[in-house]
Design a protein around this motif. Structure first.
Motif, PDB file in Angstrom:
ATOM      1  N   GLN A  94      28.568  20.513  11.365  1.00  0.00           N
ATOM      2  CA  GLN A  94      28.707  21.264  12.838  1.00  0.00           C
ATOM      3  C   GLN A  94      30.101  21.246  12.821  1.00  0.00           C
ATOM      4  OE1 GLN A  94      26.777  18.436  15.435  1.00  0.00           O
ATOM      5  NE2 GLN A  94      25.063  19.927  15.435  1.00  0.00           N
ATOM      6  N   TYR A  95      31.067  20.529  12.333  1.00  0.00           N
ATOM      7  CA  TYR A  95      32.421  20.363  12.563  1.00  0.00           C
ATOM      8  C   TYR A  95      33.187  21.410  11.535  1.00  0.00           C
ATOM      9  CZ  TYR A  95      37.369  19.084  11.960  1.00  0.00           C
ATOM     10  OH  TYR A  95      38.791  19.215  11.532  1.00  0.00           O
ATOM     11  N   ILE A 114      32.217  25.325   1.544  1.00  0.00           N
ATOM     12  CA  ILE A 114      31.779  23.941   2.049  1.00  0.00           C
ATOM     13  C   ILE A 114      31.071  23.365   0.745  1.00  0.00           C
ATOM     14  CG2 ILE A 114      30.307  22.997   3.510  1.00  0.00           C
ATOM     15  CD1 ILE A 114      30.701  24.843   5.655  1.00  0.00           C
ATOM     16  N   ASN A 115      30.261  23.919   0.051  1.00  0.00           N
ATOM     17  CA  ASN A 115      29.561  23.441  -0.993  1.00  0.00           C
ATOM     18  C   ASN A 115      30.506  23.118  -2.117  1.00  0.00           C
ATOM     19  OD1 ASN A 115      26.997  23.005  -2.568  1.00  0.00           O
ATOM     20  ND2 ASN A 115      28.104  24.441  -3.947  1.00  0.00           N
ATOM     21  N   THR A 119      31.039  18.790  -2.663  1.00  0.00           N
ATOM     22  CA  THR A 119      30.668  18.432  -4.124  1.00  0.00           C
ATOM     23  C   THR A 119      31.780  17.797  -4.718  1.00  0.00           C
ATOM     24  OG1 THR A 119      29.079  20.314  -4.424  1.00  0.00           O
ATOM     25  CG2 THR A 119      30.031  19.299  -6.367  1.00  0.00           C
ATOM     26  N   MET A 120      33.004  18.237  -4.510  1.00  0.00           N
ATOM     27  CA  MET A 120      34.256  17.775  -5.032  1.00  0.00           C
ATOM     28  C   MET A 120      34.443  16.334  -4.441  1.00  0.00           C
ATOM     29  SD  MET A 120      38.144  19.372  -4.689  1.00  0.00           S
ATOM     30  CE  MET A 120      37.699  20.773  -5.761  1.00  0.00           C
ATOM     31  N   PHE A 121      34.433  16.146  -3.254  1.00  0.00           N
ATOM     32  CA  PHE A 121      34.764  14.925  -2.297  1.00  0.00           C
ATOM     33  C   PHE A 121      33.477  13.917  -2.253  1.00  0.00           C
ATOM     34  CE2 PHE A 121      38.291  17.609  -0.566  1.00  0.00           C
ATOM     35  CZ  PHE A 121      39.305  16.757  -1.141  1.00  0.00           C
ATOM     36  N   GLU A 122      32.538  14.526  -2.810  1.00  0.00           N
ATOM     37  CA  GLU A 122      31.044  13.624  -3.018  1.00  0.00           C
ATOM     38  C   GLU A 122      30.541  13.249  -1.520  1.00  0.00           C
ATOM     39  OE1 GLU A 122      32.270  10.510  -5.652  1.00  0.00           O
ATOM     40  OE2 GLU A 122      31.889  11.702  -7.351  1.00  0.00           O
ATOM     41  N   ILE A 123      30.612  14.190  -0.621  1.00  0.00           N
ATOM     42  CA  ILE A 123      30.045  13.739   0.815  1.00  0.00           C
ATOM     43  C   ILE A 123      28.917  14.763   1.101  1.00  0.00           C
ATOM     44  CG2 ILE A 123      32.293  12.815   1.606  1.00  0.00           C
ATOM     45  CD1 ILE A 123      32.703  15.150   3.255  1.00  0.00           C
ATOM     46  N   SER A 124      28.356  15.472  -0.024  1.00  0.00           N
ATOM     47  CA  SER A 124      27.370  16.371   0.533  1.00  0.00           C
ATOM     48  C   SER A 124      26.046  15.558   1.105  1.00  0.00           C
ATOM     49  CB  SER A 124      26.726  17.056  -0.856  1.00  0.00           C
ATOM     50  OG  SER A 124      27.641  17.673  -1.552  1.00  0.00           O
ATOM     51  N   ASP A 125      25.892  14.514   0.816  1.00  0.00           N
ATOM     52  CA  ASP A 125      24.860  13.637   1.493  1.00  0.00           C
ATOM     53  C   ASP A 125      24.823  13.389   2.708  1.00  0.00           C
ATOM     54  OD1 ASP A 125      26.506  12.012   0.520  1.00  0.00           O
ATOM     55  OD2 ASP A 125      25.148  10.490  -0.251  1.00  0.00           O
ATOM     56  N   ILE A 144      40.137  17.396   5.837  1.00  0.00           N
ATOM     57  CA  ILE A 144      40.849  17.941   4.863  1.00  0.00           C
ATOM     58  C   ILE A 144      40.086  19.471   4.595  1.00  0.00           C
ATOM     59  CG2 ILE A 144      41.349  18.319   2.313  1.00  0.00           C
ATOM     60  CD1 ILE A 144      42.107  15.249   2.698  1.00  0.00           C
ATOM     61  N   MET A 145      38.636  19.291   4.480  1.00  0.00           N
ATOM     62  CA  MET A 145      37.849  20.458   4.129  1.00  0.00           C
ATOM     63  C   MET A 145      37.818  21.219   5.409  1.00  0.00           C
ATOM     64  SD  MET A 145      34.278  18.165   2.799  1.00  0.00           S
ATOM     65  CE  MET A 145      33.214  19.667   2.825  1.00  0.00           C
TER      66      MET A 145
END
Length: 237
Positions: A94-95, A114-115, A119-125, A144-145
């Motif tokens: 949402q952010y 976003i994808n 994926t790069m920062f490993e926070i998809s989950d 940062i994203m």
């Protein structure tokens, strides 16, 4: 990309937090901004970003005045403060959607970015989890994203590596290089002088609101370390 001319700012009308600052940052520059606590780093960054007003001088971002044409100027920049204050009641997704809406990023492009960064920062989950559940480092990553979502031409960052784990710090440095290779500019403050010396092609040192050294890093440093130069310049005069 960024031109600062004769910028001065005082909070009390007596002591100047920034005193006649002149700097020019071009596309492709990774520019480190160094100074002790209270030297004026955050004041200058917030002035450039249009968060606080300044008393005199001018800030041009790709030719757009932050004072006289703020919307056009702000479309081109991203600002990341030293503390990642975000809307903690929102989920990460949402952010990011909110930030993309602010900068009118189309749906397909935002999904792609976003994808890529999740994926790069490993926070998809955890993107669908509330930000209130994130660690400090995860909040830093989501900020940062959000800053990268509109592909800014100028990134302003205040101590961007604080709270990041070593892998995320490495990835952020790689992102800096990638953005600058595409013509963007990076201007960031840091207390980690080793990082600034290795990463930045240019540096500026501020002392008591005044720039006391700036230019190409090898020229500024010469035959000593940036740390040694900094300690020499901030000695009491």
């Amino acid at each position: 990309m960024l031109k600062i001319t004769s910028l001065s700012k005082s909070y009390d009308g007596i002591k100047k937090a920034c005193d006649n600052i002149n700097l020019e940052i071009s596309g492709g520059d990774i520019y480190g901004f160094i100074g002790h606590n209270g030297a004026g780093k955050t004041t200058l960054l917030k002035s450039i970003a249009g968060i606080i007003d300044f008393d005199s001088g001018e800030v041009l971002i790709d030719g757009n005045s932050i004072k006289h044409n703020p919307l056009e100027a702000k479309k081109l920049i991203a600002y990341i403060p030293d503390n990642p204050n975000v809307y903690e009641s929102l989920t990460g997704m949402q952010y990011l959607d909110f930030m993309a809406d602010v900068f009118a990023v189309d749906i397909d492009k935002r999904k792609l970015l976003i994808n890529k960064y999740a994926t790069m920062f490993e926070i998809s989950d955890v993107l669908n989890n509330p930000i209130s559940s994130y660690s400090h480092g995860m909040k830093q990553k989501i900020v940062i994203m959000g800053a990268l979502i509109h592909e800014p031409k100028l990134m302003l960052l205040d101590e961007p590596f604080v709270g990041l784990d070593p892998k995320a710090s490495f990835l952020l440095k790689e992102l800096f290089h990638d953005l600058c290779n595409k013509g963007a500019a990076i201007f960031f403050s840091t207390h980690v002088l080793e990082v600034a010396e290795k990463l930045c092609n240019k540096v500026a040192i501020i002392k008591q609101g005044k720039i006391v050294a700036n230019g190409d890093t090898p020229t500024i440093v010469k035959d000593q370390s940036l740390e040694s130069l900094f300690m020499e310049l901030i000695k009491e005069s």
